[in-house]
Every structure is written in structure tokens, then in C-alpha cells.
Design a protein around this motif. Structure first.
Motif, PDB file in Angstrom:
ATOM      1  N   THR A   5       0.904  -1.139   0.000  1.00  0.00           N
ATOM      2  CA  THR A   5       0.000   0.000   0.000  1.00  0.00           C
ATOM      3  C   THR A   5       0.950   1.196   0.000  1.00  0.00           C
ATOM      4  O   THR A   5       2.143   1.014   0.182  1.00  0.00           O
ATOM      5  CB  THR A   5      -0.944   0.006   1.227  1.00  0.00           C
ATOM      6  N   SER A  63     -15.469  -4.904   0.516  1.00  0.00           N
ATOM      7  CA  SER A  63     -15.348  -4.489  -0.883  1.00  0.00           C
ATOM      8  C   SER A  63     -14.753  -3.105  -1.075  1.00  0.00           C
ATOM      9  O   SER A  63     -14.486  -2.701  -2.204  1.00  0.00           O
ATOM     10  CB  SER A  63     -16.719  -4.554  -1.541  1.00  0.00           C
ATOM     11  N   SER A  72     -12.711   0.234   1.594  1.00  0.00           N
ATOM     12  CA  SER A  72     -12.494   0.699   2.961  1.00  0.00           C
ATOM     13  C   SER A  72     -11.918   2.109   2.971  1.00  0.00           C
ATOM     14  O   SER A  72     -11.260   2.536   2.020  1.00  0.00           O
ATOM     15  CB  SER A  72     -11.552  -0.252   3.710  1.00  0.00           C
ATOM     16  N   GLY A  91      -9.453   2.914  -0.145  1.00  0.00           N
ATOM     17  CA  GLY A  91      -8.984   1.938  -1.140  1.00  0.00           C
ATOM     18  C   GLY A  91     -10.090   1.038  -1.653  1.00  0.00           C
ATOM     19  O   GLY A  91     -10.994   0.642  -0.904  1.00  0.00           O
ATOM     20  N   ARG A 121     -12.192  -6.192  -6.268  1.00  0.00           N
ATOM     21  CA  ARG A 121     -13.359  -6.759  -5.568  1.00  0.00           C
ATOM     22  C   ARG A 121     -14.653  -6.108  -6.048  1.00  0.00           C
ATOM     23  O   ARG A 121     -15.736  -6.659  -5.846  1.00  0.00           O
ATOM     24  CB  ARG A 121     -13.200  -6.603  -4.058  1.00  0.00           C
TER      25      ARG A 121
HETATM   26  C1  PR8 Z   1      -5.500   0.172   2.533  1.00  0.00           C
HETATM   27  N1  PR8 Z   1      -4.292   2.196   2.127  1.00  0.00           N
HETATM   28  O1  PR8 Z   1      -4.529  -0.459   2.198  1.00  0.00           O
HETATM   29  P1  PR8 Z   1      -7.051  -1.919   2.831  1.00  0.00           P
HETATM   30  N2  PR8 Z   1      -7.118  -8.725  -3.304  1.00  0.00           N
HETATM   31  C2  PR8 Z   1      -8.074  -7.885  -3.767  1.00  0.00           C
HETATM   32  N3  PR8 Z   1      -8.517  -6.818  -3.068  1.00  0.00           N
HETATM   33  C3  PR8 Z   1      -7.973  -6.572  -1.864  1.00  0.00           C
HETATM   34  C4  PR8 Z   1      -6.985  -7.398  -1.313  1.00  0.00           C
HETATM   35  C5  PR8 Z   1      -6.549  -8.521  -2.090  1.00  0.00           C
HETATM   36  N4  PR8 Z   1      -5.598  -9.342  -1.664  1.00  0.00           N
HETATM   37  N5  PR8 Z   1      -6.635  -6.895  -0.101  1.00  0.00           N
HETATM   38  C6  PR8 Z   1      -7.389  -5.801   0.096  1.00  0.00           C
HETATM   39  N6  PR8 Z   1      -8.203  -5.594  -0.960  1.00  0.00           N
HETATM   40  C7  PR8 Z   1      -5.524   1.653   2.619  1.00  0.00           C
HETATM   41  C8  PR8 Z   1      -6.564   2.273   1.764  1.00  0.00           C
HETATM   42  C9  PR8 Z   1      -4.466   2.864   0.865  1.00  0.00           C
HETATM   43  C10 PR8 Z   1      -5.868   2.579   0.483  1.00  0.00           C
HETATM   44  C11 PR8 Z   1      -9.185  -4.499  -1.145  1.00  0.00           C
HETATM   45  O2  PR8 Z   1      -6.682  -0.387   2.867  1.00  0.00           O
HETATM   46  O3  PR8 Z   1      -5.949  -2.793   3.264  1.00  0.00           O
HETATM   47  C12 PR8 Z   1     -10.278  -4.536  -0.084  1.00  0.00           C
HETATM   48  O4  PR8 Z   1     -11.534  -4.289  -0.688  1.00  0.00           O
HETATM   49  O5  PR8 Z   1      -8.328  -2.003   3.604  1.00  0.00           O
HETATM   50  C13 PR8 Z   1      -9.899  -3.407   0.838  1.00  0.00           C
HETATM   51  O6  PR8 Z   1     -11.033  -2.837   1.439  1.00  0.00           O
HETATM   52  C14 PR8 Z   1      -9.221  -2.421  -0.121  1.00  0.00           C
HETATM   53  O7  PR8 Z   1      -8.516  -3.263  -1.030  1.00  0.00           O
HETATM   54  C15 PR8 Z   1      -8.256  -1.480   0.550  1.00  0.00           C
HETATM   55  O8  PR8 Z   1      -7.302  -2.191   1.308  1.00  0.00           O
END
Ligand code: PR8
Length: 584
Positions: free
Chosen positions: A117, A233, A235, A322, A326
């Protein structure tokens, strides 16, 4: 990707009976994702799937531009030194980081991380960009790839190791403005999910023990999947001032000139020196008569060599948001059916497929094909994404093929339609009994009425999808409202019963720990709970052990439980209603 033969394209797997197989199969068959890579959690996105992803990302980008969150681009590789500057946040990601340790044959020092990230690289850059309050708010977004070495089972679009996403990051001068931005993120996300993709979900705040590393609070959208589990989906994270203090995203909130700043700094240094001297004098004065002077401490002996710098600047308030592939996964899971994809018009690569009904006689077929091409041109001119399937083969298999691909509207054109200067439409969520005809031009030869009607039908179709999604969600959440009205206490046993756990006994060690959800019943439960603070973690563990459900979060705007409403686990006064579900 090799073109598949039409004969291979019969798709008929029950989405609700066999969701896992349905999902994997339809992604491959409809050419949304090509899983044939040799790496875990890394996938190819063919043009059909890529269109859907780009369309959703574009919708997000536009929503951000509307809020003055502008595009920027930050490096993919981040030096370890920068990452280790930040402990709490990065420590949360360490187990998931991919490292680049070599450049050609030489070892890299420091080694480089593939960003999991972008907080660290973006906020260290913000520190260069922010000097005064006039530089705030600072708002950027980027649509890019991030990398996380997911250890759980990976799944295309849902849990990948190379994540295609959009991230937004903002710095504000005050906590209020930053919190307002967090609400703004949800205006954007709600628009994308509800109005564009026609899906819905639970908009909730995570309990404190489950917030994003480094965040004060985390808000999410949890969508209920066809197997009854939930998927996060999107955050947003309210990051407070922690990151800003660490990376030096600081601003002065006065209109000082550099000369003023210098004067202020010198004055502050003088004042600090004076204060220190007075302190020394004071100590001497406190010394009792006859007492000998104590030997000065080692550090006191040395004259301070460093200048005292008083930092009058304030730390900015940071937030981020983010959203990933999804989005496409939720569209596929929520709207799809046993015949394949069902795509909302905004995400569909082709909104209309025209299928000329051909008889295999060149002289009769030629005018039908030409008329179909004319219709295609009219629609194209109006900005509608339309394709014509005039290839060999009977109409039946063509219908199945495009149905499986989820094209919102099929236009059939036969001899009779052509002679009436009209087309026959059928929408993806309806049957052939719902077919209807639309003339392509009025008496004056204008196509405006035709285009207008098509757009109206698009809107109706999208609305039907949205309504169905809302109904599915509503019917799968048990809020225990009746009990609440009667003043009765919700029990863990009731949930166990609904989930069939009261009679479930997996004697076979290969059996699932918990039975599959009975989808005719709720799978998500809203219950009164003792606390969403860290002290709620232990009671949550008890609930989880008894039901297999975890606490996903709470609606921060919902009224608090009234006096006497008891926590489902401890029986003590509840402080919040929380949503419990099984995560995918
Ligand atoms: C942040 N920093 O990182 P977060 N595959 C697909 N989608 C995913 C995955 C994955 N492995 N992991 C997470 N997501 C913050 C916000 C910058 C942006 C999606 O937040 O770790 C999920 O829908 O919560 C998650 O809500 C979003 O990415 C943001 O990741």
C-alpha cells in the motif's frame, strides 16, 4: 487467450448450490480472468474483464476528481529504510511484503519492497509538498497495482497477490475536515456501488481491534456473497496525526515571511537558553547552607552544541481510501445467475448484442445483416456499446453465449422486424416472454425516440438489478427487531439454531468445522454487544468459537442500545449493535 468454441460454452452451474465452482468457472468461461499462470494469486485479465475493471476504476476516479482528489503517480518500489521509519503501520504489513533484493547481479542495499500500500511513499512526499496551511488540503489518488503476499487461499479478483486498485490519500489542517473527507469518500463509493454497479452492502465501522494498521478508525463496505459469507469491498481509514508526525507532514498556520520565521526561531532559542540558565540558578539557590556543590551531571558539563529548534508547525490530519478488483467480483457474485454473468449497463463491455436471425440463404440474409449494421451504427453514434454477432451458427447457441457473457440487452433482428423498421429486445434478467419491439425511427426518420427508449430500458434494467440485490441482502440479515421491541434478550443459542449448529456434529475430520449456510435463512446477525473497543475482543472470541461468526462492525450512526439491552455474550449492558458474519 485462445478463443473458445461455441460448443464449449454451455454454462449451467447453480450459483447458490455450488458458489465456489460457479465463480471459478464463469470467470474463465466469460473471459473475465485467465487463471492459467503458474504463480499463486496472480492472474491475467483478458480484455472483457479488463473493461469491467477499468470502467469501475474510472467511475471511482471521476468521483474523486469531483471532490478535487487529483491523479498522481508514486513509485512501486519503496526502500526498506523508508518503510522502517514507520513501525506500527508497516509492522502490520511485514508478513505480506514481497522484497526486491537484487538489481541485476548486485545485492541491493537497502532492499526494496513492492508496495503493499502506498502510505509511506505518499506521506514522505507530502512532507515535501506541505509547508503552510495554504498547501492544505492536499488530496491525491492513483490507480495502480500493489502487492501483498497473501497467505490465505487466493481467489481471482477477491484475494490476489498483485492487487489492481485505486487509492486516495488526503491531508487536512483539522480533524473535522479530515473526518468530513472520510464521509466524502463514502459519498463517492456509495455512488459507485449503488448507482453504477447496482450492488449494495453493509456500510459499517470496524471494531477497534480490527482497524487498519495506523488508523484511528476504519469504515468498510461488506457485501454478502451468494454463499452467505461477507466480503470487504472497499475501505476508508481515518489516520489521525500519527503518520503526519512520523513523516513530517506539518504546516505553519500563520502568514510568516522567511525572515519572520528566522526571527521567531532565534527568539525561541534565546528564550530556551535563558530558561535553562534560570533553572541552574534555581538549583544552586535550593542548595542548603554548608552543603558542598554537587558534581554536575555529565551532560550538564557539556555546553549544548545543538541549537534549540522550536517546531511551531502543526501536524496534518491524514485519511485514505482503497477499492480494488473486488468491485468486479461483487458485480459478478451479486448479479450473476445459473446461466452466467449479468452485467449492469455501466460495467458491461457490450451493452447490446445484435443477433441477426439468419436463414442460411444469402439473398434473404444479406438485407437483414445490412439492416442490423444500420441499427448498430445508430446505437454507436449515440455512444452505446454494441456488437453484432453475424457469424456462422444458429441463433440459439449465440443467445446462450451472450447470455453467459452477461450482456444486458439482446436485440434480435429477423425479416419481419426489418420489414417493420423495428428491433426486438430482450433483457438479460428477463425471459423470451418479456420480449418487446421498438421502432428504430419515427415518421420523420429521427432515431431520437429509439435511443431514448433504449436508455430508459437500460435504467429500468439497472434498477431491477439493484432492487434484487437489496432484497437479497435484507433477507439475509437478522436484526432481531421484534425481540428488541418486546424487550427480550438475544441469545447465542438462537444464532446457533438458525445456523444449524445445534445439531451439527462433524465426525468426519474432513468435514467443514461449520455447516454450509442454509441460504433460505439469514447468515448475518445484528446483535447487542458489550464493546467495540479493545475490551470487546475477548467476548468476540467467545462468540466466534460458539458460532463461527466474527464481529464485522457497527453502524456509527445507529442509536445506542437502550438501558437494559444486554450483550449477547456477557449479559452486561450492551454499548453497540454489531453485525456478525463469516468472512470469505
Ligand atoms: C488500505 N491504504 O490499504 P485496505 N485482493 C483484492 N482486493 C484486496 C486485497 C486482495 N488481496 N486486499 C485488500 N483488498 C488503505 C486504503 C491505501 C488505500 C481491497 O486499505 O488494506 C479490499 O476491498 O483495507 C480493501 O477494502 C481495499 O482493497 C483497501 O485495502
Amino acid at each position: 487467450m485462445a478463443q473458445q468454441k461455441r460448443s464449449d460454452l454451455t454454462f449451467n452451474i447453480s450459483k447458490f448450490d455450488n458458489f465456489g465452482a460457479w465463480y471459478e468457472e464463469i470467470l474463465q468461461l466469460a473471459e473475465v480472468v485467465d487463471k492459467r499462470t503458474t504463480m499463486k494469486g496472480v492472474y491475467v485479465m483478458p480484455p472483457y474483464g479488463c473493461f469491467m475493471h477499468n470502467a469501475t476504476m474510472r467511475a471511482v476516479e471521476d468521483a474523486w476528481v469531483e471532490q478535487d482528489i487529483m491523479h498522481a503517480n508514486f513509485p512501486t518500489l519503496i526502500p526498506e529504510t523508508l518503510l522502517s521509519a514507520e513501525s506500527g503501520h508497516f509492522a502490520g504489513f511485514v508478513p505480506e511484503v514481497f522484497w526486491v533484493t537484487k538489481g541485476g547481479n548486485s545485492d541491493l542495499n537497502p532492499k526494496l519492497a513492492l508496495r503493499p500500500t502506498s502510505e509511506t511513499i505518499i506521506y514522505s512526499t507530502f512532507a515535501n509538498w506541505v509547508q503552510s496551511h495554504r498547501d492544505l488540503p492536499l488530496k491525491v489518488q492513483q490507480t495502480c497495482q500493489v502487492f501483498r503476499c497473501e497467505t490465505k487461499d487466493t481467489s481471482p479478483l477477491i484475494r490476489s497477490r498483485e492487487i489492481l486498485w485505486n487509492e486516495a490519500h488526503c491531508a487536512h489542517a483539522t480533524a473535522e475536515e479530515s473526518a468530513e473527507q472520510c464521509r466524502g469518500y463514502w459519498v463517492g463509493y456509495k455512488h459507485v456501488f449503488e448507482d453504477i454497479l447496482n450492488v449494495t452492502g453493509l456500510y459499517i465501522r470496524r471494531p477497534l481491534w480490527d482497524t487498519f494498521p495506523g488508523a484511528d478508525y476504519t469504515d468498510v463496505l461488506d457485501i454478502i456473497l451468494p454463499n452467505g459469507k461477507v466480503m470487504q469491498s472497499a475501505s476508508t481509514h481515518f489516520l489521525g496525526q500519527g503518520f503526519a508526525n512520523l513523516f513530517g507532514v506539518k504546516f505553519s498556520d500563520t502568514e510568516q515571511t522567511p525572515a519572520d520565521k528566522q526571527k521567531e526561531l532565534i527568539a525561541a532559542q534565546k528564550a530556551a537558553k535563558k530558561a535553562k540558565q534560570q533553572e541552574k540558578k534555581q538549583k544552586k539557590g535550593d542548595k542548603k547552607e554548608g552543603e558542598s556543590e554537587p558534581a554536575p551531571a555529565e551532560e550538564e558539563k557539556q555546553e549544548p552544541t545543538e541549537e534549540v529548534v522550536i517546531d511551531h508547525r502543526k501536524a496534518a490530519w491524514m485519511s485514505c481510501a482503497g477499492i480494488s478488483t473486488r468491485c468486479v467480483a461483487s458485480v459478478i457474485c451479486v448479479h450473476g445467475d445459473d446461466n452466467g454473468l449479468v452485467l449492469p449497463t455501466a460495467a458491461a463491455p457490450f451493452q447490446i448484442i445484435i443477433i441477426p436471425i439468419l436463414r442460411g440463404k444469402a439473398d434473404q440474409d444479406k438485407p437483414v445483416i445490412e439492416f442490423s449494421q444500420t441499427v448498430q451504427q445508430i446505437l454507436k453514434k449515440a455512444g452505446i456499446r454494441v456488437r453484432i454477432d453475424d457469424g456462422p451458427g444458429k441463433p440459439g447457441p449465440k443467445f446462450f453465449h451472450w447470455e453467459m457473457k452477461g450482456v444486458p440487452c439482446r436485440i434480435e433482428i429477423g425479416q419481419r422486424d426489418m420489414s417493420q423498421n423495428s428491433v426486438c429486445c430482450v433483457f438479460r434478467d428477463q425471459t423470451k416472454d418479456d420480449k418487446f419491439n421498438i421502432p428504430i425511427a419515427d415518421e420523420a426518420g429521427s432515431n431520437a425516440g429509439f435511443i431514448g427508449r433504449i436508455r430508459e430500458e437500460f435504467a429500468r434494467f439497472d434498477e431491477r438489478l439493484h432492487k434484487k440485490a437489496i432484497e437479497f441482502q435484507t433477507s439475509h440479515i437478522e436484526k432481531f427487531l421484534e425481540k428488541e421491541q418486546k424487550g427480550e434478550t438475544v441469545t447465542i443459542d438462537e444464532i446457533r439454531k438458525t445456523l444449524g449448529l445445534d445439531t451439527y456434529n462433524p465426525t468426519d475430520k474432513n468435514a467443514d468445522k461449520y455447516p454450509r449456510f442454509d441460504l433460505s435463512k439469514p447468515t448475518v446477525f445484528r446483535v447487542p454487544f458489550i464493546s467495540v473497543g479493545h475490551d470487546g475482543k475477548e467476548p468476540e472470541a467467545i462468540l466466534r468459537a460458539a458460532t463461527g461468526l466474527e464481529i464485522r462492525g457497527y453502524d456509527p450512526n445507529e442509536a445506542l442500545p437502550a438501558e437494559g439491552v444486554k450483550c449477547i455474550v456477557t449479559g452486561q449492558q450492551a454499548t453497540r449493535y454489531v453485525y456478525c458474519a463469516r468472512a470469505m
